[in-house]
Design an enzyme around this catalytic site. Structure first.
Site, short mmCIF file in Angstrom:
data_model
loop_
_atom_site.label_atom_id
_atom_site.label_comp_id
_atom_site.label_asym_id
_atom_site.label_seq_id
_atom_site.Cartn_x
_atom_site.Cartn_y
_atom_site.Cartn_z
N GLY A 111 8.90 3.33 10.68
CA GLY A 111 9.29 3.09 12.06
C GLY A 111 8.43 3.79 13.07
O GLY A 111 8.09 3.23 14.13
N ASP A 153 1.47 6.29 2.30
CA ASP A 153 2.82 5.76 2.16
C ASP A 153 2.89 4.99 0.85
O ASP A 153 2.13 4.05 0.64
CB ASP A 153 3.16 4.83 3.34
CG ASP A 153 4.65 4.55 3.45
OD1 ASP A 153 5.29 4.31 2.40
OD2 ASP A 153 5.18 4.57 4.57
N ASN A 156 13.86 -2.80 6.60
CA ASN A 156 12.81 -2.16 7.41
C ASN A 156 12.55 -2.92 8.70
O ASN A 156 12.10 -2.35 9.69
CB ASN A 156 11.50 -2.10 6.65
CG ASN A 156 11.52 -1.21 5.43
OD1 ASN A 156 10.75 -1.43 4.49
ND2 ASN A 156 12.38 -0.20 5.38
N LEU A 157 12.79 -4.22 8.70
CA LEU A 157 12.26 -5.10 9.74
C LEU A 157 12.90 -4.89 11.11
O LEU A 157 12.34 -5.31 12.12
CB LEU A 157 12.39 -6.56 9.31
CG LEU A 157 11.74 -6.92 7.97
CD1 LEU A 157 11.84 -8.41 7.72
CD2 LEU A 157 10.29 -6.45 7.91
N LYS A 190 3.25 -1.21 1.83
CA LYS A 190 3.11 -0.97 3.27
C LYS A 190 1.67 -0.64 3.67
O LYS A 190 1.22 -1.05 4.74
CB LYS A 190 4.05 0.16 3.70
CG LYS A 190 5.51 -0.24 3.69
CD LYS A 190 6.41 0.86 4.24
CE LYS A 190 7.86 0.39 4.28
NZ LYS A 190 8.77 1.45 4.78
N CYS A 224 4.13 26.89 14.25
CA CYS A 224 3.91 25.75 13.38
C CYS A 224 5.24 25.00 13.26
O CYS A 224 6.27 25.45 13.78
CB CYS A 224 3.40 26.19 12.01
SG CYS A 224 4.63 27.06 10.99
N CYS A 279 18.21 7.07 7.85
CA CYS A 279 18.59 6.00 8.78
C CYS A 279 19.69 5.13 8.19
O CYS A 279 20.55 4.65 8.92
CB CYS A 279 17.36 5.14 9.10
SG CYS A 279 16.09 5.99 10.05
N CYS A 339 2.94 30.41 8.96
CA CYS A 339 1.86 30.76 9.90
C CYS A 339 1.79 32.21 10.29
O CYS A 339 0.94 32.59 11.09
CB CYS A 339 1.99 29.91 11.17
SG CYS A 339 3.45 30.28 12.19
#
Length: 255
Positions: free
Chosen positions: A40, A61, A69-70, A85, A172, A189, A249
């Site tokens: 996304g 990926d 996903n669409l 992907k 960081c 999601c 860091c």
């Protein structure tokens, strides 16, 4: 390098901006950016980076396109379901801008292969969906002194931050979220839902931050987190404090 006639025409709207100009556009053309995730956030970010002329784009990926996903991953269509992907992303990038050098890596990033997969680009844009990967990416960027733009979404909220944790006084990503997260700590999601347009906003904002870092225009936004609330709607910015004991860091990190 000198811009060709085709480049002068393609990037004319950039070049007329005094904050970018010909020199700024040359920096984009010479830039090398690694993007973590083609979902996304990565989908709109990659389109704007390719259109902007970023010379080399590497995308990591290991997923394939699925029907769910669409609703938010706008690089993909129904005909792409089941395809890798990175394959579909490469086709889209080449369609947008054939001059871009594209590397698609269909592997899952982990602490063992991070250095090899990410490499040593000019900037990393992280739009992945779990804290474990985000922390691995952050630690690599901090060690190798690579600017990191991190973007995340959830429900009606987007968060975008730029990190240069190796610099004195600057945090960081690990300073922001701490060490407690693992792969199971990130709500998905599918569990919580997300407004598709929030992904577009976050990805576009992340692309803007990446371009700002490469060229160096506007006020410095490093160490700040921009939070967009889509329900209000409202954008607010908070400053992230560097953790003096951060395992990513601080001076004692890795010792």
């Amino acid at each position: 390098m000198s811009l060709t006639d085709d480049q002068l025409d393609r990037y004319a709207r950039h070049i007329v901006l005094k904050e970018i100009g010909g020199d700024g556009q040359k920096r984009l053309i010479e830039a090398n950016v690694t993007v973590i995730g083609a979902g996304g956030i990565g989908a709109p970010a990659l389109q704007y980076l390719a259109a902007a002329g970023v010379g080399r784009l590497r995308v990591i990926d290991d997923d394939v396109v699925s029907l769910d996903n669409l609703q938010r991953q706008i690089l993909f269509g129904t005909e792409d379901i089941g395809r890798g992907k990175t394959v579909v992303t490469g086709e889209a990038v080449r369609r947008l801008n054939p001059a871009i050098r594209f590397d698609g890596i269909a592997e899952r990033l982990n602490s063992t292969n991070a250095a090899t997969l990410i490499g040593n680009p000019d900037l990393v844009l992280d739009g992945c969906d779990n804290f474990a990967t985000r922390l691995i990416v952050s630690d690599h960027c901090t060690r190798e002194r690579i600017p990191l733009v991190s973007a995340a979404i959830g429900q009606f909220q987007a968060q975008i931050g730029t990190f240069r944790g190796w610099e004195a006084g600057l945090p960081c990503y690990r300073c922001f979220v701490g060490d407690a997260f693992d792969a199971d700590d990130c709500d998905t999601c599918s569990a919580l839902g997300v407004l598709g347009a929030m992904a577009g906003l976050a990805g576009s904002f992340a692309a803007l931050e990446a371009i700002r870092q490469i060229i160096g225009f506007g006020e410095r936004s490093v160490g700040k987190l921009h939070i967009f609330d889509g329900l209000k709607p409202e954008l607010r910015t908070i400053r992230i404090v560097k953790d003096p004991a951060c395992s990513g860091c601080s001076p004692q990190a890795g010792s």
